[in-house]
Motif scaffolding. Structure first.
Motif, PDB file in Angstrom:
ATOM      1  N   LYS A   9       2.203 -12.335 -39.955  1.00  0.00           N
ATOM      2  CA  LYS A   9       3.230 -11.252 -39.711  1.00  0.00           C
ATOM      3  C   LYS A   9       3.149 -10.832 -38.024  1.00  0.00           C
ATOM      4  CE  LYS A   9       3.869  -6.511 -40.992  1.00  0.00           C
ATOM      5  NZ  LYS A   9       3.513  -5.080 -41.967  1.00  0.00           N
ATOM      6  N   VAL A  10       4.436 -10.859 -37.513  1.00  0.00           N
ATOM      7  CA  VAL A  10       4.430 -10.770 -36.320  1.00  0.00           C
ATOM      8  C   VAL A  10       4.632  -9.067 -35.989  1.00  0.00           C
ATOM      9  CG1 VAL A  10       5.844 -11.158 -34.212  1.00  0.00           C
ATOM     10  CG2 VAL A  10       5.367 -12.633 -35.778  1.00  0.00           C
ATOM     11  N   GLY A  11       5.614  -8.474 -36.721  1.00  0.00           N
ATOM     12  CA  GLY A  11       5.800  -6.758 -36.512  1.00  0.00           C
ATOM     13  C   GLY A  11       6.929  -6.614 -37.151  1.00  0.00           C
ATOM     14  N   MET A  12       7.448  -5.318 -36.694  1.00  0.00           N
ATOM     15  CA  MET A  12       8.867  -5.075 -37.323  1.00  0.00           C
ATOM     16  C   MET A  12       9.797  -4.620 -36.074  1.00  0.00           C
ATOM     17  SD  MET A  12       8.360  -2.551 -40.495  1.00  0.00           S
ATOM     18  CE  MET A  12      10.186  -2.665 -40.775  1.00  0.00           C
ATOM     19  N   THR A  13      11.015  -4.712 -36.449  1.00  0.00           N
ATOM     20  CA  THR A  13      11.976  -4.408 -35.324  1.00  0.00           C
ATOM     21  C   THR A  13      13.199  -4.209 -36.053  1.00  0.00           C
ATOM     22  OG1 THR A  13      13.234  -5.293 -33.288  1.00  0.00           O
ATOM     23  CG2 THR A  13      12.588  -6.795 -35.047  1.00  0.00           C
ATOM     24  N   GLN A  14      14.266  -4.301 -35.478  1.00  0.00           N
ATOM     25  CA  GLN A  14      15.727  -3.907 -35.850  1.00  0.00           C
ATOM     26  C   GLN A  14      17.011  -4.862 -35.356  1.00  0.00           C
ATOM     27  OE1 GLN A  14      16.034   0.284 -35.350  1.00  0.00           O
ATOM     28  NE2 GLN A  14      16.821   0.175 -33.064  1.00  0.00           N
ATOM     29  N   ILE A  15      17.824  -5.103 -36.266  1.00  0.00           N
ATOM     30  CA  ILE A  15      19.123  -6.058 -35.740  1.00  0.00           C
ATOM     31  C   ILE A  15      20.304  -5.617 -36.247  1.00  0.00           C
ATOM     32  CG2 ILE A  15      17.472  -8.249 -35.659  1.00  0.00           C
ATOM     33  CD1 ILE A  15      18.780  -9.006 -38.188  1.00  0.00           C
ATOM     34  N   PHE A  16      21.358  -5.969 -35.729  1.00  0.00           N
ATOM     35  CA  PHE A  16      22.555  -5.364 -36.168  1.00  0.00           C
ATOM     36  C   PHE A  16      23.436  -6.619 -36.782  1.00  0.00           C
ATOM     37  CE2 PHE A  16      21.382  -2.479 -32.868  1.00  0.00           C
ATOM     38  CZ  PHE A  16      21.906  -1.350 -33.240  1.00  0.00           C
ATOM     39  N   ASN A  17      23.931  -6.147 -38.022  1.00  0.00           N
ATOM     40  CA  ASN A  17      24.617  -7.288 -38.779  1.00  0.00           C
ATOM     41  C   ASN A  17      26.104  -7.412 -37.826  1.00  0.00           C
ATOM     42  OD1 ASN A  17      23.036  -7.557 -40.701  1.00  0.00           O
ATOM     43  ND2 ASN A  17      23.938  -6.247 -42.075  1.00  0.00           N
ATOM     44  N   ALA A 126       6.849 -11.239 -51.072  1.00  0.00           N
ATOM     45  CA  ALA A 126       5.942 -11.251 -50.272  1.00  0.00           C
ATOM     46  C   ALA A 126       4.613 -10.690 -50.606  1.00  0.00           C
ATOM     47  CB  ALA A 126       6.314 -10.579 -48.948  1.00  0.00           C
ATOM     48  N   SER A 127       3.449 -11.358 -50.382  1.00  0.00           N
ATOM     49  CA  SER A 127       2.192 -10.804 -50.761  1.00  0.00           C
ATOM     50  C   SER A 127       1.290 -10.852 -49.553  1.00  0.00           C
ATOM     51  CB  SER A 127       1.347 -11.736 -51.944  1.00  0.00           C
ATOM     52  OG  SER A 127       2.379 -11.744 -53.124  1.00  0.00           O
ATOM     53  N   ALA A 128       0.323 -10.045 -49.585  1.00  0.00           N
ATOM     54  CA  ALA A 128      -0.848  -9.784 -48.442  1.00  0.00           C
ATOM     55  C   ALA A 128      -1.620  -8.648 -48.551  1.00  0.00           C
ATOM     56  CB  ALA A 128       0.101  -9.568 -47.029  1.00  0.00           C
ATOM     57  N   MET A 181      -9.676   3.284 -50.157  1.00  0.00           N
ATOM     58  CA  MET A 181      -8.612   3.081 -50.125  1.00  0.00           C
ATOM     59  C   MET A 181      -7.830   1.887 -49.321  1.00  0.00           C
ATOM     60  SD  MET A 181      -5.354   5.732 -49.151  1.00  0.00           S
ATOM     61  CE  MET A 181      -3.732   5.648 -49.212  1.00  0.00           C
ATOM     62  N   GLY A 182      -7.017   1.031 -49.853  1.00  0.00           N
ATOM     63  CA  GLY A 182      -6.350   0.025 -49.118  1.00  0.00           C
ATOM     64  C   GLY A 182      -6.993  -1.368 -49.354  1.00  0.00           C
ATOM     65  N   CYS A 183      -6.863  -2.210 -48.393  1.00  0.00           N
ATOM     66  CA  CYS A 183      -7.760  -3.561 -48.410  1.00  0.00           C
ATOM     67  C   CYS A 183      -7.502  -4.439 -49.615  1.00  0.00           C
ATOM     68  CB  CYS A 183      -9.048  -3.529 -47.714  1.00  0.00           C
ATOM     69  SG  CYS A 183      -9.618  -4.861 -47.225  1.00  0.00           S
ATOM     70  N   VAL A 184      -6.391  -4.304 -50.315  1.00  0.00           N
ATOM     71  CA  VAL A 184      -6.081  -4.938 -51.521  1.00  0.00           C
ATOM     72  C   VAL A 184      -4.878  -5.689 -51.420  1.00  0.00           C
ATOM     73  CG1 VAL A 184      -7.479  -3.036 -52.942  1.00  0.00           C
ATOM     74  CG2 VAL A 184      -5.086  -2.946 -52.453  1.00  0.00           C
ATOM     75  N   LYS A 185      -4.797  -6.788 -52.414  1.00  0.00           N
ATOM     76  CA  LYS A 185      -3.526  -7.776 -52.615  1.00  0.00           C
ATOM     77  C   LYS A 185      -2.347  -6.740 -52.974  1.00  0.00           C
ATOM     78  CE  LYS A 185      -1.745 -12.288 -54.030  1.00  0.00           C
ATOM     79  NZ  LYS A 185      -1.966 -13.304 -54.663  1.00  0.00           N
ATOM     80  N   LEU A 216      -2.000 -12.601 -42.942  1.00  0.00           N
ATOM     81  CA  LEU A 216      -1.591 -13.869 -43.596  1.00  0.00           C
ATOM     82  C   LEU A 216      -0.700 -13.362 -44.695  1.00  0.00           C
ATOM     83  CD1 LEU A 216      -1.672 -16.940 -44.369  1.00  0.00           C
ATOM     84  CD2 LEU A 216      -3.163 -16.476 -45.690  1.00  0.00           C
ATOM     85  N   VAL A 217       0.722 -13.792 -44.844  1.00  0.00           N
ATOM     86  CA  VAL A 217       1.498 -13.490 -45.816  1.00  0.00           C
ATOM     87  C   VAL A 217       2.095 -14.578 -46.767  1.00  0.00           C
ATOM     88  CG1 VAL A 217       3.642 -12.219 -46.186  1.00  0.00           C
ATOM     89  CG2 VAL A 217       2.349 -11.558 -44.096  1.00  0.00           C
TER      90      VAL A 217
END
Length: 227
Positions: A9-17, A126-128, A181-185, A216-217
């Motif tokens: 996973k690199v990160g999030m962004t936004q694009i335009f169609n 997608a699993s992580a 809380m968290g740190c689960v698949k 890792l995804v």
């Protein structure tokens, strides 16, 4: 399932169609993965492909006083693991996963699986491992409501009554209480691949993907793809 790949996973962004619609996307560095073992029904009882992802850092030591360096082995790889990678003719990998593919017999040792196995419009799962939140209260962990915040109240952020004293004289299993809380698949299904950059091995997936940055995804063809 006919296609799958490991990604970071690199990160999030936004694009335009093309029509100008803004789409939030998660950027994934997908592959390249190499085939380290092909399992068959005759030898292993089932058909699958084992793939490796991300090279291990090599351990380098000085062998003499002249400063000449020689590579001994990769960090955290024992002799058996090194032999397994050498048999496949690939470098030592950090991540090794197995996929039960319908067309597993079509792969050979050393074959590369790149991001171009997917195309724009494909549906994926997608699993992580989700972000770890540590020890959290019932409000944050389960979304429970708080009590009165006035001075006379002795119940503010407690999870409330745990159970009656006489009957059943115990707390039922599964009661929402504070804890880890968290740190689960976590698996998110039916995500859409918006764009594929084959040269840079990037997948742009619509919406959010579990896990922190650099996680890792595991990307698989969706099992519940909408027609």
């Amino acid at each position: 399932m006919k296609k799958a790949i490991l990604a970071t996973k690199v990160g999030m962004t936004q694009i335009f169609n093309e029509d100008g619609t803004l789409v939030p996307v998660t950027v994934l560095q997908a592959g390249p993965c190499v085939v380290t073992q092909v399992k068959t029904v005759e030898n292993d009882g089932y058909s699958a492909v084992q793939v490796g992802y991300v090279d291990k850092k090599e351990k380098i030591v000085n062998k003499d006083k002249s400063g000449k360096k020689e590579v001994v082995h990769a960090h955290g790889v024992n002799k058996a693991q090194k032999g397994h990678f050498d048999k496949a003719g690939v470098s030592c990998k950090r991540y090794v996963r197995e996929f039960k593919l319908d067309n597993a017999e079509e792969y050979a040792l050393g074959n590369e699986i790149k991001a171009d196995v997917f195309a724009a419009g494909d549906k994926i799962d997608a699993s992580a491992i989700s972000k770890g939140k540590g020890f959290q209260g019932a409000i944050k962990r389960h979304g429970q409501h708080r009590g009165p915040m006035a001075h006379g109240s002795k119940f503010h952020r407690h999870q409330g009554s745990n159970g009656a004293c006489s009957s059943p004289s115990r707390v039922f299993k599964g009661k929402g209480m504070p804890g880890h809380m968290g740190c689960v698949k976590v698996t998110v299904q039916n995500l859409e691949v918006v764009r594929v950059d084959a040269e840079k091995n990037l997948l742009l997936v619509k919406g959010a993907v579990p896990g922190p940055k650099k996680a890792l995804v595991t990307i698989k063809e969706s099992v519940k793809a909408e027609a």
